[in-house]
Design a protein around this motif. Structure first.
Motif, mmCIF file in Angstrom:
data_model
loop_
_atom_site.group_PDB
_atom_site.id
_atom_site.type_symbol
_atom_site.label_atom_id
_atom_site.label_comp_id
_atom_site.label_asym_id
_atom_site.label_seq_id
_atom_site.Cartn_x
_atom_site.Cartn_y
_atom_site.Cartn_z
ATOM 1 N N GLY A 388 0.733 -1.128 0.059
ATOM 2 C CA GLY A 388 0.161 0.021 -0.159
ATOM 3 C C GLY A 388 1.072 1.187 -0.073
ATOM 4 O O GLY A 388 0.058 2.229 0.287
ATOM 5 N N ILE A 389 2.112 1.376 0.071
ATOM 6 C CA ILE A 389 2.906 2.445 -0.258
ATOM 7 C C ILE A 389 3.811 2.194 -1.349
ATOM 8 O O ILE A 389 3.736 1.214 -2.122
ATOM 9 C CB ILE A 389 3.838 2.621 1.369
ATOM 10 C CG1 ILE A 389 4.207 1.517 1.794
ATOM 11 C CG2 ILE A 389 2.614 3.313 2.133
ATOM 12 C CD1 ILE A 389 5.162 1.869 3.011
ATOM 13 N N ASP A 390 4.972 3.079 -1.371
ATOM 14 C CA ASP A 390 5.936 3.141 -2.616
ATOM 15 C C ASP A 390 6.388 1.907 -2.724
ATOM 16 O O ASP A 390 6.963 0.980 -1.763
ATOM 17 C CB ASP A 390 7.052 4.085 -1.998
ATOM 18 C CG ASP A 390 6.430 5.569 -1.928
ATOM 19 O OD1 ASP A 390 5.752 6.185 -2.560
ATOM 20 O OD2 ASP A 390 7.000 6.284 -0.863
ATOM 21 N N VAL A 391 6.660 1.445 -4.048
ATOM 22 C CA VAL A 391 7.050 0.040 -4.473
ATOM 23 C C VAL A 391 8.773 0.241 -4.647
ATOM 24 O O VAL A 391 9.380 -0.821 -4.908
ATOM 25 C CB VAL A 391 6.573 -0.135 -5.881
ATOM 26 C CG1 VAL A 391 4.903 -0.590 -5.408
ATOM 27 C CG2 VAL A 391 6.646 0.496 -6.908
ATOM 28 N N GLN A 392 9.416 1.281 -4.696
ATOM 29 C CA GLN A 392 10.415 1.310 -5.012
ATOM 30 C C GLN A 392 11.298 2.610 -4.029
ATOM 31 O O GLN A 392 11.464 3.768 -4.282
ATOM 32 C CB GLN A 392 10.781 1.923 -6.357
ATOM 33 C CG GLN A 392 12.370 1.475 -6.917
ATOM 34 C CD GLN A 392 12.757 -0.123 -6.946
ATOM 35 O OE1 GLN A 392 11.846 -0.756 -7.386
ATOM 36 N NE2 GLN A 392 13.934 -0.391 -7.001
ATOM 37 N N LYS A 393 11.860 2.045 -2.894
ATOM 38 C CA LYS A 393 12.301 2.997 -1.901
ATOM 39 C C LYS A 393 13.635 2.277 -1.031
ATOM 40 O O LYS A 393 13.598 1.032 -1.129
ATOM 41 C CB LYS A 393 11.361 3.332 -1.073
ATOM 42 C CG LYS A 393 10.296 4.509 -1.508
ATOM 43 C CD LYS A 393 10.897 5.806 -1.733
ATOM 44 C CE LYS A 393 9.927 6.760 -2.239
ATOM 45 N NZ LYS A 393 10.538 8.072 -2.515
#
Length: 475
Positions: A388-393
């Motif tokens: 449910g949040i960023d996929v690339q961090k």
């Protein structure tokens, strides 16, 4: 006016005043009862003079429906907000002191310190301690999130039982209303009871009302499922006593139709049941997925043998490294610090926790891998979109964004809760103003009735004097 007609008039005044006084007294006695609707006696003129023809109960269908909707909306919002408050408490409250993000920062600092002093075994032991703290935070958070789901399930069970009981009571009240209406009796007390039950039902599930002959009603849920028609429809649910990340909660059925979970922080829930489903099946599982992805990120960062085997962190007894960007449900609950690393912290430095040593000469100043681990905390990696949040961090950023996700959800839910509470207050006040009892009005009416009673007593006194005079003349 003849003496007989005067006496009839006085008798009518006494009868009317007695009935009206009884009604006013009942109103005043229930002035603080939110489930009581004001009664008004209607006096009409007949061939025999003024008479109380009926007692009318104050009601306003439009305001009643608005109030029921506001009750449902507020109940659903408060259920979501309560669960989000529990989830924030799991993370340590306002400052999130017990969150994995805090422990990841501490671990990263220890790794950096170890990289500058790779020969210092005390610092190495500090890395293991920080790693164990991070694992404990993830294990505990995962366990508590599943407890939140289990608690939601327990509340659903209690609410379903309560709803079934309320529907049984509603049938009794509705039967009394229809019976009294059909025979021309007084259904007002039964109507009060039925409306009170409607408010309680609305706290659990949103309802719409269809009126039928003899004040009979049919209840439907907000999505159109029949809840009550002559008799209650059965509401069923099977509770799960234990929850893990892979557990799927059971559905709630009303008349054989599954209840849908609500959505969004400003929840679409009408009543507590769809809100509790949202907590159990959406909010808590999403946060669990974020914890699982943080755990996977830790295993990936410290993987050995070119990333093919787990190092400092592993999934239970397994040394398999999870696939990149792919969620492993429940990993936050099963992640551990590798036993080999606990036994010998220098293995973390050498890359030989489970893999082949990268320091064959056992050089005490070897820091290549420690520098790599340090830098990996700042390197972008892939995360599963279901979290449910960023996929690339970076892992640090992802863990911080997880807290931001929770806090944003809670903040939005809080604002929505305040709005819905205010709406409920206003709608309840508007409904009360139309149907509730005003002591000032009742006291004023009581004074008027007192004057009517005094007038009747004077009339009777005058008649008595006239009759006495006639008797004296006759004698």
């Amino acid at each position: 006016m003849s003496l007989s007609s005067a006496m009839n008039t006085a008798q009518a005044i006494f009868n009317n005043t007695g009935t009206q006084t009884s009604t006013v007294s009942k109103n005043m006695a229930n002035s603080g009862n939110a489930d009581y609707a004001k009664r008004t006696t209607i006096v009409s003129t007949t061939l025999f003079g003024a008479q109380v023809s009926t007692t009318v109960r104050a009601q306003n269908e439009v305001l009643m429906r608005q109030n029921l909707t506001a009750i449902s909306q507020n109940s659903g919002q408060q259920s979501v907000l309560s669960a989000l408050g529990d989830m924030r408490s799991v993370m340590g409250g306002t400052n999130y002191e017990m969150s994995p993000a805090k422990y990841l920062e501490a671990l990263r600092n220890k790794i950096h310190e170890y990289a500058t002093r790779p020969s210092d075994q005390v610092v190495g032991a500090g890395v293991i301690s920080a790693a164990q703290d991070a694992v404990t935070a993830l294990n505990t958070a995962s366990s508590e999130i599943q407890r939140v789901r289990a608690d939601a399930d327990k509340q659903i069970e209690a609410q379903v039982d309560k709803l079934n009981n309320l529907l049984s009571e509603f049938k009794a009240a509705n039967d009394m209303v229809t019976t009294e209406t059909a025979r021309g009796g007084d259904p007002n007390d039964a109507l009060d009871r039925r409306d009170s039950l409607l408010k309680q039902i609305s706290e659990i599930v949103g309802v719409s009302i269809v009126n039928r002959e003899n004040n009979d009603v049919v209840l439907y849920t907000s999505d159109g499922t029949t809840l009550f028609e002559t008799s209650p429809r059965k509401v069923t649910f099977q509770r799960n006593l234990f929850y893990s990340a892979s557990t799927t909660g059971n559905a709630i059925y009303i008349d054989g139709v599954a209840v849908d979970a609500a959505k969004s922080a400003n929840t679409t829930a009408l009543g507590s049941l769809p809100a509790l489903l949202q907590v159990r099946d959406d909010i808590a599982p999403t946060f669990q997925s974020q914890l699982d992805e943080i755990a996977r990120g830790l295993i990936t960062i410290f993987a050995e043998n070119g990333g093919t085997i787990a190092g400092l962190f592993q999934n239970g007894t397994s040394t398999t490294v999870p696939a990149a960007g792919t969620l492993v449900p429940g990993l936050a609950a099963s992640i551990v610090v590798a036993p080999n690393a606990i036994a010998n912290p220098s293995k973390v430095r050498d890359g030989s926790v489970n893999g082949t040593t990268q320091n064959p000469d056992n050089n005490s100043s070897f820091s290549t891998l420690l520098d790599k681990y340090d830098q990996a905390f700042d390197s972008s990696m892939a995360f599963d979109a279901t979290a449910g949040i960023d996929v690339q961090k970076t892992l640090i950023t992802f863990s911080s964004n997880s807290l931001s996700w929770l806090e944003s959800l809670r903040s939005s839910a809080t604002a929505a809760g305040e709005s819905k509470t205010a709406l409920l207050s206003r709608s309840a006040e508007a409904y009360s103003n139309m149907t509730g009892v005003s002591l000032d009005e009742e006291l004023s009416l009581m004074l008027d009735l007192e004057q009517s009673y005094k007038a009747a007593t004077k009339l009777v006194s005058a008649i008595d004097e006239m009759l006495q005079a006639l008797l004296n003349i006759a004698s």
